[in-house]
Design a protein around this motif. Structure first.
Motif, PDB file in Angstrom:
ATOM      1  N   TYR A  35      33.871  35.131  38.904  1.00 26.27           N
ATOM      2  CA  TYR A  35      32.176  35.633  39.072  1.00 26.27           C
ATOM      3  C   TYR A  35      31.355  37.056  38.422  1.00 26.27           C
ATOM      4  O   TYR A  35      30.910  37.691  38.244  1.00 26.27           O
ATOM      5  N   PHE A  36      32.753  37.541  37.675  1.00 26.03           N
ATOM      6  CA  PHE A  36      32.445  38.589  36.488  1.00 26.03           C
ATOM      7  C   PHE A  36      34.028  38.529  35.656  1.00 26.03           C
ATOM      8  O   PHE A  36      33.757  37.318  35.154  1.00 26.03           O
ATOM      9  N   GLY A  37      33.496  39.010  34.083  1.00 23.32           N
ATOM     10  CA  GLY A  37      34.126  38.670  32.667  1.00 23.32           C
ATOM     11  C   GLY A  37      35.615  38.765  32.934  1.00 23.32           C
ATOM     12  O   GLY A  37      36.169  39.169  32.219  1.00 23.32           O
ATOM     13  N   THR A  38      35.957  38.659  34.318  1.00 23.01           N
ATOM     14  CA  THR A  38      37.352  37.714  33.539  1.00 23.01           C
ATOM     15  C   THR A  38      38.117  37.215  32.682  1.00 23.01           C
ATOM     16  O   THR A  38      37.277  35.982  32.180  1.00 23.01           O
ATOM     17  N   SER A  39      39.175  38.102  31.868  1.00 24.92           N
ATOM     18  CA  SER A  39      39.704  36.772  30.507  1.00 24.92           C
ATOM     19  C   SER A  39      40.415  35.908  31.064  1.00 24.92           C
ATOM     20  O   SER A  39      41.154  36.215  32.230  1.00 24.92           O
ATOM     21  N   VAL A  40      40.954  35.174  29.873  1.00 25.96           N
ATOM     22  CA  VAL A  40      41.961  34.159  29.998  1.00 25.96           C
ATOM     23  C   VAL A  40      43.185  34.396  30.504  1.00 25.96           C
ATOM     24  O   VAL A  40      43.783  34.130  31.001  1.00 25.96           O
ATOM     25  N   LYS A  41      43.474  35.775  29.868  1.00 27.33           N
ATOM     26  CA  LYS A  41      44.603  36.052  29.813  1.00 27.33           C
ATOM     27  C   LYS A  41      45.400  37.427  30.960  1.00 27.33           C
ATOM     28  O   LYS A  41      45.983  36.735  32.446  1.00 27.33           O
ATOM     29  N   GLU A  42      43.645  37.515  32.087  1.00 26.73           N
ATOM     30  CA  GLU A  42      43.560  38.305  33.350  1.00 26.73           C
ATOM     31  C   GLU A  42      43.813  36.591  34.099  1.00 26.73           C
ATOM     32  O   GLU A  42      44.557  36.431  35.068  1.00 26.73           O
ATOM     33  N   PHE A  43      43.304  36.007  33.651  1.00 21.69           N
ATOM     34  CA  PHE A  43      43.654  34.537  34.516  1.00 21.69           C
ATOM     35  C   PHE A  43      44.549  34.240  34.772  1.00 21.69           C
ATOM     36  O   PHE A  43      45.267  33.560  35.688  1.00 21.69           O
ATOM     37  N   GLN A  44      45.677  34.011  33.786  1.00 18.60           N
ATOM     38  CA  GLN A  44      46.869  33.599  33.779  1.00 18.60           C
ATOM     39  C   GLN A  44      46.827  33.923  34.244  1.00 18.60           C
ATOM     40  O   GLN A  44      48.264  34.107  34.370  1.00 18.60           O
ATOM     41  N   GLU A  45      47.369  35.522  34.123  1.00 18.47           N
ATOM     42  CA  GLU A  45      48.617  36.211  34.846  1.00 18.47           C
ATOM     43  C   GLU A  45      48.024  36.154  36.172  1.00 18.47           C
ATOM     44  O   GLU A  45      48.871  36.648  36.945  1.00 18.47           O
ATOM     45  N   LEU A  46      46.635  36.243  36.736  1.00 22.49           N
ATOM     46  CA  LEU A  46      46.295  35.629  38.240  1.00 22.49           C
ATOM     47  C   LEU A  46      47.515  34.130  38.949  1.00 22.49           C
ATOM     48  O   LEU A  46      47.478  34.158  39.741  1.00 22.49           O
ATOM     49  N   TYR A  47      47.367  33.557  38.314  1.00 20.07           N
ATOM     50  CA  TYR A  47      47.952  32.181  38.222  1.00 20.07           C
ATOM     51  C   TYR A  47      48.703  32.145  38.018  1.00 20.07           C
ATOM     52  O   TYR A  47      50.003  31.916  39.599  1.00 20.07           O
ATOM     53  N   LYS A  48      50.139  33.128  37.240  1.00 17.83           N
ATOM     54  CA  LYS A  48      51.231  33.584  37.342  1.00 17.83           C
ATOM     55  C   LYS A  48      51.509  34.189  38.870  1.00 17.83           C
ATOM     56  O   LYS A  48      52.768  33.331  39.134  1.00 17.83           O
ATOM     57  N   SER A  49      51.131  35.174  39.656  1.00 15.78           N
ATOM     58  CA  SER A  49      51.083  35.660  40.119  1.00 15.78           C
ATOM     59  C   SER A  49      50.959  34.696  41.393  1.00 15.78           C
ATOM     60  O   SER A  49      51.762  34.545  42.720  1.00 15.78           O
ATOM     61  N   TYR A  50      50.222  33.557  41.519  1.00 18.28           N
ATOM     62  CA  TYR A  50      50.057  32.508  42.404  1.00 18.28           C
ATOM     63  C   TYR A  50      51.269  31.640  42.372  1.00 18.28           C
ATOM     64  O   TYR A  50      51.725  31.645  43.613  1.00 18.28           O
ATOM     65  N   CYS A  51      51.551  30.944  41.382  1.00 16.90           N
ATOM     66  CA  CYS A  51      52.061  30.125  41.629  1.00 16.90           C
ATOM     67  C   CYS A  51      54.258  30.899  42.086  1.00 16.90           C
ATOM     68  O   CYS A  51      54.974  30.508  42.294  1.00 16.90           O
ATOM     69  N   GLY A  52      53.676  32.355  41.715  1.00 15.93           N
ATOM     70  CA  GLY A  52      55.342  33.235  41.523  1.00 15.93           C
ATOM     71  C   GLY A  52      55.229  32.993  43.891  1.00 15.93           C
ATOM     72  O   GLY A  52      56.500  32.903  44.238  1.00 15.93           O
ATOM     73  N   LEU A  53      54.787  32.882  44.379  1.00 16.69           N
ATOM     74  CA  LEU A  53      54.477  32.203  45.953  1.00 16.69           C
ATOM     75  C   LEU A  53      55.278  30.972  46.056  1.00 16.69           C
ATOM     76  O   LEU A  53      55.747  31.410  47.557  1.00 16.69           O
ATOM     77  N   PHE A  54      55.336  29.912  45.498  1.00 11.50           N
ATOM     78  CA  PHE A  54      55.674  28.991  45.267  1.00 11.50           C
ATOM     79  C   PHE A  54      57.196  28.877  44.978  1.00 11.50           C
ATOM     80  O   PHE A  54      58.274  27.752  44.971  1.00 11.50           O
ATOM     81  N   ALA A  55      57.857  30.312  44.161  1.00 14.34           N
ATOM     82  CA  ALA A  55      59.348  29.739  43.852  1.00 14.34           C
ATOM     83  C   ALA A  55      60.396  28.957  44.852  1.00 14.34           C
ATOM     84  O   ALA A  55      61.341  28.642  44.059  1.00 14.34           O
ATOM     85  N   ASP A  56      60.329  29.626  45.901  1.00 12.56           N
ATOM     86  CA  ASP A  56      60.828  29.124  46.616  1.00 12.56           C
ATOM     87  C   ASP A  56      60.573  28.328  47.661  1.00 12.56           C
ATOM     88  O   ASP A  56      61.397  27.282  48.190  1.00 12.56           O
ATOM     89  N   VAL A  57      59.725  27.082  47.186  1.00 13.65           N
ATOM     90  CA  VAL A  57      59.018  25.677  47.773  1.00 13.65           C
ATOM     91  C   VAL A  57      59.723  24.654  47.196  1.00 13.65           C
ATOM     92  O   VAL A  57      60.422  24.473  45.895  1.00 13.65           O
ATOM     93  N   THR A  58      60.886  23.460  47.800  1.00 11.84           N
ATOM     94  CA  THR A  58      61.691  22.871  47.002  1.00 11.84           C
ATOM     95  C   THR A  58      60.451  21.402  46.775  1.00 11.84           C
ATOM     96  O   THR A  58      59.586  21.096  47.629  1.00 11.84           O
ATOM     97  N   PRO A  59      60.006  20.957  45.364  1.00 11.20           N
ATOM     98  CA  PRO A  59      59.754  20.623  44.944  1.00 11.20           C
ATOM     99  C   PRO A  59      59.438  18.756  45.389  1.00 11.20           C
ATOM    100  O   PRO A  59      60.540  18.966  45.427  1.00 11.20           O
TER     101      PRO A  59
END
Length: 201
Positions: free
Chosen positions: A129-153
């Motif tokens: 809802y505001f001017g978030t850059s592609v890079k900022e989104f990538q950083e957010l998603y990277k941190s979010y995905c880091g929460l799944f680091a110990d999850v067995t795929p």
């Protein structure tokens, strides 16, 4: 003194559970007189303001908890909940950049892994809802995905379908912005390569 404070708080909490918000506020103010910085009572008061859409009062009490004039100690669970409430109310009034920071603060304080995921998801959501850059989104998603680091795929499974089957799950396959935005996606996919299923819940 302590037993009296707990008795008054219990009385206030019972009013809260019964939806008797005016009586709750009267009673919880007695708690605040007896123990001016009892954060549990203040957090409950914030929930009351939320239920009654008293936005400015909710913001005021949450900010007082999270940005105190005097140093206070607050356990992680309570702090995470207060940040999450503040993020939600900021988003409600359109202060989405502030909401994002509050949700990230909640995620950083939260000790429950699943709730951490929820708070990160909230931060990503309001960033639309505001001017978030592609890079900022990538950083957010990277941190979010880091929460799944110990999850067995799940193990890879190869299926014999000629087409790739895709299932979409949503509570918003109805008169709702999600349905409006996804309509073209559901109409224009390549039917030679994909089978699409929608599950409404």
């Amino acid at each position: 003194m302590q037993s009296m404070v707990i008795a008054v708080y219990d009385k206030a909490y019972n009013y809260y559970r019964q939806g008797l918000f005016f009586l709750f506020l009267q009673t919880v103010r007695k708690v605040n007189v007896l123990v001016p910085r009892w954060l549990q009572a203040q957090l409950l008061e914030a929930h009351i303001y939320r239920a009654n859409k008293a936005v400015l009062s909710e913001i005021r009490i949450l900010q007082a908890m999270l940005y105190p004039k005097l140093p206070i100690e607050m356990d992680a669970a309570m702090q995470a909940e207060a940040w999450s409430l503040l993020g939600a109310v900021y988003s409600f009034i359109g202060r989405n950049e502030d909401a994002k920071e509050a949700f990230l603060a909640s995620a950083g304080t939260e000790i429950n892994k699943e709730q951490q995921m929820v708070e990160y998801s909230n931060a990503i959501f309001v960033s639309n809802y505001f001017g978030t850059s592609v890079k900022e989104f990538q950083e957010l998603y990277k941190s979010y995905c880091g929460l799944f680091a110990d999850v067995t795929p799940y193990p890879l499974r190869f299926c014999s379908h000629r087409k790739l089957r895709i299932g979409y799950l949503s509570a918003d396959f109805r008169q709702h912005p999600v349905a409006y935005f996804s309509a073209v996606l559901l109409e224009k996919f390549n039917r030679d390569r994909f089978e699409v299923y929608c599950y409404a819940f």
